[in-house]
Write a protein that holds these residues in place. Sequence first.
Motif, PDB file in Angstrom:
ATOM      1  N   ALA A   1      -8.832   1.637  -6.175  1.00 37.79           N
ATOM      2  CA  ALA A   1      -9.008   1.843  -4.733  1.00 37.79           C
ATOM      3  C   ALA A   1      -9.543   0.543  -4.161  1.00 37.79           C
ATOM      4  O   ALA A   1     -10.576   0.043  -4.618  1.00 37.79           O
TER       5      ALA A   1
ATOM      6  N   THR B   1      -7.687   8.796  -1.317  1.00 39.74           N
ATOM      7  CA  THR B   1      -6.342   8.917  -1.875  1.00 39.74           C
ATOM      8  C   THR B   1      -6.386   9.119  -3.382  1.00 39.74           C
ATOM      9  O   THR B   1      -5.692   9.989  -3.933  1.00 39.74           O
TER      10      THR B   1
ATOM     11  N   GLN C   1      -4.495  -2.352   2.307  1.00 41.65           N
ATOM     12  CA  GLN C   1      -3.690  -1.919   3.446  1.00 41.65           C
ATOM     13  C   GLN C   1      -3.998  -2.770   4.676  1.00 41.65           C
ATOM     14  O   GLN C   1      -3.262  -2.744   5.659  1.00 41.65           O
TER      15      GLN C   1
ATOM     16  N   ARG D   1       0.250   3.954  -2.852  1.00 39.88           N
ATOM     17  CA  ARG D   1      -0.158   5.336  -2.568  1.00 39.88           C
ATOM     18  C   ARG D   1       0.758   6.328  -3.280  1.00 39.88           C
ATOM     19  O   ARG D   1       0.282   7.319  -3.869  1.00 39.88           O
TER      20      ARG D   1
ATOM     21  N   TRP E   1       0.816  -1.212   0.000  1.00 41.88           N
ATOM     22  CA  TRP E   1       0.000   0.000   0.000  1.00 41.88           C
ATOM     23  C   TRP E   1       0.852   1.265   0.000  1.00 41.88           C
ATOM     24  O   TRP E   1       0.508   2.254  -0.663  1.00 41.88           O
TER      25      TRP E   1
ATOM     26  N   GLN F   1      -8.697   4.632   0.729  1.00 41.37           N
ATOM     27  CA  GLN F   1      -8.128   4.559  -0.617  1.00 41.37           C
ATOM     28  C   GLN F   1      -8.941   5.370  -1.622  1.00 41.37           C
ATOM     29  O   GLN F   1      -8.368   5.949  -2.557  1.00 41.37           O
TER      30      GLN F   1
END
Length: 410
Positions: A136, A166, A140, A102, A98, A163
């Motif tokens: 997404a 993000t 994580q 990211r 993750w 996510q």
Amino acid sequence: MSGLATTASVLLPIEKGGTNRYELAAPREWAKPSAPFTVRKAYAAAHVIPLVGADNTPGSPADLDWESTLAFRHELWSYGLGVADAMDTAQRGMGLDWAATRELIARVGAEARTVAASGTRATSGLTVRDLVACGAGTDQLELAAVHDGPRGVAMALEAYREQLATVEDAGPKVILMASRALARAASSADDYLNVYSKLLAEAREPVVLHWLGTMFDPALEGYWGSADVPTATRTFLDLIRSHADKIDGVKVSLLDAEHEKALRAELPAGVRLYTGDDFNYPELINGDGEHHSDALLGIFAAIYPAASAALQAYEAGKASEGRGILDSTRDLGLHIFSAPTFYYKTGIAFLSWLNGQQPGFQMVGGLHSGRSVQHLAQVFRLADRAGLLRSPDVAAARMASFLDVNGVAP
């Protein structure tokens, strides 16, 4: 492609032992588009390139060669294709953690902004969301720590929310990926409907829903609440019809052309069917005269010059030519995605290395060991026959070095 042979050749292994000399064809010149595509929407799901010399062994955090990874995305954009990033092709759940994901989402979003601002011929007028869509999910979470039942479902929802934010903050279109955590925790179709309904209500802009089959990820058995595909499809359609205004499209990766045709005919107006069928994409993109599929495909990362040429033909109203170009790549797609299908990423990275787009044949998590020498030798042959080796001399030299390291004697 020209039928003239080049001076490039290499001794390739044959199934019964030994080798024979393979003569490569002359390279094919693939034209780039002069304007964005409008007749078909297409995203190529891109892989990631590890940093040479880094500890990208199984279980280690992914350490990426950002220059090469982003350069490959610019290459895809130059051929008029959108990029689908941070997906299974980028080794989500198979080496890409993750933290690296990211950073990938942030970096590719920033790169897409520069491309959108530059307005090249192939991307003129396109937005960041046209240029890149990012996955997404919930990876994580440590799967072993996910509880069964309502508590685990709530964990999956909160992970999705993190996510989702993000990707939205970085600018790309959101692809709501299938979740191993949700598949583990959910006890009914209602759990899926509740989680996805909340996410769709909270999303700032329409998203893509991703239905990934067990041939790509066995941990997703029973997704949408049932292992029976017709039952799961009814749940999927119920969700789509209830939230059509928040759904840009659906990506279906079940490798079942008849199921995809039936599903796309049932979709509400304005909801696209992005095929994820890396076996049957030529006929699905071509369509049946009434409906066609758009594309969000891992195989497009391997065949992108040909995919672009096919889309240019469709754009010019030359459907039979476009279908013919896609058909010419089909054997390569069938081979790269052959069982065990979840190792298809190895073939895509191998072809990238043969074409000089990454310095070494390596993958995060050590996944470059996921296919045999014989399998990769056939990737080489089929890519050459499809006109997808950019420099026969470079490809032949790299193939020879790979075989030498792996003990293939002349």
